[in-house]
Design a protein around this motif. Structure first.
Motif, short mmCIF file in Angstrom:
data_model
loop_
_atom_site.label_atom_id
_atom_site.label_comp_id
_atom_site.label_asym_id
_atom_site.label_seq_id
_atom_site.Cartn_x
_atom_site.Cartn_y
_atom_site.Cartn_z
N PHE A 1 -1.77 -1.18 -4.01
CA PHE A 1 -2.85 -0.20 -3.81
C PHE A 1 -2.24 1.17 -3.53
N PHE A 2 -2.82 2.18 -4.15
CA PHE A 2 -2.45 3.55 -3.82
C PHE A 2 -3.61 4.17 -3.07
N VAL A 3 -3.36 4.79 -1.93
CA VAL A 3 -4.46 5.48 -1.23
C VAL A 3 -4.20 6.97 -1.24
N THR A 4 -5.22 7.75 -1.51
CA THR A 4 -5.06 9.20 -1.56
C THR A 4 -6.37 9.93 -1.37
N PHE A 5 -6.27 11.21 -0.96
CA PHE A 5 -7.42 12.11 -0.92
C PHE A 5 -7.42 13.01 -2.15
N ASP A 6 -6.34 12.94 -2.92
CA ASP A 6 -6.16 13.86 -4.03
C ASP A 6 -6.89 13.33 -5.27
N SER A 7 -7.99 14.02 -5.61
CA SER A 7 -8.84 13.51 -6.69
C SER A 7 -8.18 13.60 -8.06
N SER A 8 -7.13 14.41 -8.18
CA SER A 8 -6.53 14.56 -9.51
C SER A 8 -5.88 13.26 -10.01
N TRP A 9 -5.67 12.32 -9.11
CA TRP A 9 -5.14 11.02 -9.56
C TRP A 9 -6.17 10.23 -10.35
N LEU B 1 -6.03 2.22 -7.64
CA LEU B 1 -6.14 3.50 -6.95
C LEU B 1 -7.35 3.51 -6.03
N LEU B 2 -7.11 3.82 -4.75
CA LEU B 2 -8.22 3.96 -3.82
C LEU B 2 -8.31 5.43 -3.46
N TRP B 3 -9.21 6.12 -4.15
CA TRP B 3 -9.38 7.54 -3.87
C TRP B 3 -10.48 7.71 -2.83
N LEU B 4 -10.12 8.36 -1.72
CA LEU B 4 -11.08 8.57 -0.65
C LEU B 4 -11.56 10.00 -0.72
N PRO B 5 -12.84 10.20 -0.92
CA PRO B 5 -13.35 11.56 -1.03
C PRO B 5 -13.50 12.21 0.34
N GLY B 6 -13.62 13.53 0.32
CA GLY B 6 -14.06 14.26 1.51
C GLY B 6 -12.99 14.60 2.52
N LEU B 7 -13.43 14.85 3.73
CA LEU B 7 -12.58 15.26 4.84
C LEU B 7 -11.72 16.47 4.53
N ILE C 1 0.86 -1.17 0.00
CA ILE C 1 0.00 0.00 0.00
C ILE C 1 0.90 1.23 0.00
N ILE C 2 0.66 2.12 -0.96
CA ILE C 2 1.46 3.35 -1.05
C ILE C 2 0.54 4.56 -0.87
N PRO C 3 0.70 5.30 0.23
CA PRO C 3 -0.06 6.53 0.40
C PRO C 3 0.50 7.61 -0.52
N LEU C 4 -0.39 8.35 -1.19
CA LEU C 4 0.03 9.45 -2.06
C LEU C 4 -0.41 10.76 -1.41
N ILE C 5 0.55 11.57 -1.01
CA ILE C 5 0.22 12.80 -0.29
C ILE C 5 0.84 14.02 -0.97
N PRO C 6 -0.01 14.94 -1.45
CA PRO C 6 0.51 16.14 -2.07
C PRO C 6 1.01 17.13 -1.03
N PHE C 7 1.92 17.96 -1.47
CA PHE C 7 2.52 18.93 -0.58
C PHE C 7 2.88 20.14 -1.40
N GLN C 8 2.49 21.31 -0.96
CA GLN C 8 2.85 22.51 -1.71
C GLN C 8 2.69 23.74 -0.83
N LEU C 9 3.81 24.36 -0.52
CA LEU C 9 3.74 25.51 0.39
C LEU C 9 3.31 26.78 -0.32
N SER C 10 3.38 26.79 -1.64
CA SER C 10 3.08 28.02 -2.35
C SER C 10 1.58 28.25 -2.55
N GLN C 11 0.76 27.28 -2.22
CA GLN C 11 -0.69 27.47 -2.42
C GLN C 11 -1.39 27.82 -1.12
#
Ligand code: FES
Lengths: 170, 153
Positions: B98-106, B117-123, B22-32
């Motif tokens: 499995f990839f798990v993420t909240f980022d819908s752009s995947w 891809l397991l995209w979890l909506p919300g939160l 299982i690979i969690p996909l987590i975006p990170f961006q300080l400029s936004q």
């Protein structure tokens, strides 16, 4: 003259020091019975403490139910809240049983009647590990030992659970 | 199993039983600025969430260190890098990814990913330590682990 004076003062100094040390030791002797009296109390409030799992004893049925609770744990570098779970029910002798849900094979979480094919058993979804209701592993399935058993206590009608220990040791 | 010494020692001795990563996909961006709080919060939640799935299925699942990327990055090239991780793991062999993420752009790039891809909506926001959040996470963990298990049969 000045040398003699110095010697005296040095001896005096040593005397004071030794008295000091003796005093310390005496104080130590006085303290230790006190410590012994206090220690068990200290111990009870730290390691091995039982946690209230918010389950009233009268609500426990013969059907194993999963309870979840949290404890604070300090583990090397981390101080954190750890989630704990147990399967709790009353056995045929009306005794409360609380089993650890951690499979004795490789540690997945087992469920009561987790598989339709094996009613009345705990089931581990990872490699089809199985346990009878009393926690004993079903021979021929991967687990080689029974489910761990929680230390437990009933206080004011509420269930308190401690650490999970191998069956027979708790 | 986690990517840590103790677990890896166990893994090496029981390789044949551990076939899922299982690979969690987590975006990170300080400029936004607008999304900072949301992204940080989702990162926390996903970390807790992946940890809970790991706990549930530890004997068969290896939780891979989180894949972190710039939110604005091109997903196709990120997917190519990710597939490199997967290819390497598959040599072990691991059969399920499995990839798990909240980022819908995947979601749009699902096809490019070598795995499920397991995209979890919300939160969007909330209190990670509240009772409600605990219940939500527990509930999702149960559903996701059931889904993962369905791939094993
Ligand atoms: S971890 Fe339970 S059967 Fe393998």
């Amino acid at each position: 003259m000045s040398e003699k004076k110095q010697q005296v003062s040095r001896r005096q100094f040593l005397n004071y020091t030794l008295t000091g040390v003796g005093g310390f030791m005496a104080a130590g002797l006085l303290v230790s019975p006190l410590r012994m009296a206090i220690d068990p109390v200290l111990k009870e409030s730290s390691a091995g403490d039982l946690a209230n799992v918010s389950l009233a004893v009268e609500d426990i049925t013969t059907e194993p139910t999963r309870v979840d609770w949290k404890i604070d744990q300090i583990d090397g570098w981390y101080e954190s809240q750890v989630n704990k779970s147990a399967w709790v029910f009353k056995d045929e002798n009306d005794e409360i049983q609380a089993f650890s849900p951690v499979c004795k094979h490789l540690g997945c979480v087992v469920s009561w009647e987790g598989s339709e094919d094996y009613p009345n058993e705990f089931y581990c979804p990872c490699h089809d590990g199985r346990y009878y209701k009393d926690g004993t592993n079903v021979p021929g399935t991967p687990p080689l030992a029974p489910l761990d058993v929680f230390e437990k206590e009933v206080r004011d009608g509420m269930l308190f659970l401690g650490e999970a220990k191998p069956k027979g040791e708790a | 199993m986690y990517w840590k010494k103790e677990d890896i020692n166990k893994y090496v001795q029981a390789k044949e039983y551990i076939d899922t990563i299982i690979i969690p996909l987590i975006p990170f961006q300080l400029s936004q600025d607008n999304d900072l709080e949301k992204n940080a919060f989702q990162s926390e939640v996903l970390t807790v969430f992946s940890g809970e799935i790991e706990r549930e299925l530890t004997g068969r699942v290896m939780l891979i260190p989180t894949y972190t990327y710039l939110k604005s990055a091109d997903k196709e090239s990120e997917a190519a890098r990710l597939n490199g991780w997967v290819e390497d793991a598959e040599k072990q062999p691991f059969n399920h990814t499995f990839f798990v993420t909240f980022d819908s752009s995947w979601k749009k790039h699902e096809q490019a990913l070598n795995g499920t891809l397991l995209w979890l909506p919300g939160l969007q926001t909330g209190d990670l330590h509240s009772k409600e959040m605990h219940a939500i996470i527990r509930d999702q963990v149960e559903q996701i682990s059931e889904l993962v298990r369905s791939y094993w049969h």
